[in-house]
Scaffold this motif. Structure first.
Motif, PDB file in Angstrom:
ATOM      1  N   ALA A  14      31.199   3.216  94.483  1.00  0.00           N
ATOM      2  CA  ALA A  14      30.597   3.606  93.208  1.00  0.00           C
ATOM      3  C   ALA A  14      29.160   3.082  93.133  1.00  0.00           C
ATOM      4  N   GLY A  15      28.291   3.947  92.644  1.00  0.00           N
ATOM      5  CA  GLY A  15      26.874   3.609  92.591  1.00  0.00           C
ATOM      6  C   GLY A  15      26.083   4.068  93.802  1.00  0.00           C
ATOM      7  N   GLY A  16      26.769   4.484  94.834  1.00  0.00           N
ATOM      8  CA  GLY A  16      26.111   4.927  96.054  1.00  0.00           C
ATOM      9  C   GLY A  16      25.659   6.368  95.988  1.00  0.00           C
ATOM     10  N   SER A  17      25.149   6.843  97.118  1.00  0.00           N
ATOM     11  CA  SER A  17      24.588   8.194  97.194  1.00  0.00           C
ATOM     12  C   SER A  17      25.127   8.940  98.412  1.00  0.00           C
ATOM     13  N   LEU A  18      25.163  10.245  98.289  1.00  0.00           N
ATOM     14  CA  LEU A  18      25.464  11.138  99.392  1.00  0.00           C
ATOM     15  C   LEU A  18      24.604  12.382  99.241  1.00  0.00           C
ATOM     16  N   ARG A  19      24.311  13.008 100.363  1.00  0.00           N
ATOM     17  CA  ARG A  19      23.601  14.284 100.344  1.00  0.00           C
ATOM     18  C   ARG A  19      24.445  15.319 101.073  1.00  0.00           C
ATOM     19  N   LEU A  20      24.889  16.300 100.338  1.00  0.00           N
ATOM     20  CA  LEU A  20      25.652  17.386 100.926  1.00  0.00           C
ATOM     21  C   LEU A  20      24.703  18.499 101.374  1.00  0.00           C
ATOM     22  N   TYR A  80      21.230  22.188  99.376  1.00  0.00           N
ATOM     23  CA  TYR A  80      21.562  20.765  99.364  1.00  0.00           C
ATOM     24  C   TYR A  80      22.070  20.346  97.991  1.00  0.00           C
ATOM     25  N   LEU A  81      22.847  19.273  98.003  1.00  0.00           N
ATOM     26  CA  LEU A  81      23.227  18.613  96.761  1.00  0.00           C
ATOM     27  C   LEU A  81      23.044  17.118  96.965  1.00  0.00           C
TER      28      LEU A  81
END
Length: 123
Positions: A14-20, A80-81
């Motif tokens: 939680a609090g992290g990031s991802l790029r789809l 991208y997301l």
């Protein structure tokens, strides 16, 4: 018809990031509106974000506004997301979709769908 392949999912705190990313086949990608939808455990598939064919218009569900950003690169046939400040409730399978006609927040607008990529956010 457009073939779509999602990537970039994974496990994040939680609090992290991802790029789809969603790579599309075909020479007509720039004529398609693109959307991201998700389906959490035991839930219905829901709209997350969408962008029109030119990239000039974008829509988001309320719960992701200010945290997620949808973008597209028509030269690379990719949408991208970017997902920041992830929460456990963002967990689910994320699907990329392409369509040409209709409202950008409506699943019925999108005719072609990818297989999905799993996003898991731990607390």
């Amino acid at each position: 018809q457009v073939q779509l392949v999602e990537s970039g999912g994974g496990l994040v705190q939680a609090g992290g990031s991802l790029r789809l990313s969603c790579a599309a086949s075909g020479r007509t990608f720039s004529s398609y509106h693109m959307g991201w939808f998700r389906q959490g455990p035991g839930k219905e598939r829901e709209f997350v974000a969408a962008i029109n064919w030119s990239g000039g218009l974008a829509y988001y569900r309320d719960s992701v506004k200010g945290r997620f950003t949808i973008s597209r690169d028509n030269a690379k046939n990719t949408v991208y997301l970017q997902m920041n400040s992830l929460k456990p409730e963002d967990t689910g399978i994320y699907y990329c979709a392409a369509g040409r006609n209709g409202g950008l927040t409506m699943p019925s607008t999108f005719r072609d769908w990818g297989q999905g990529t799993q996003v898991t956010v731990s607390s």
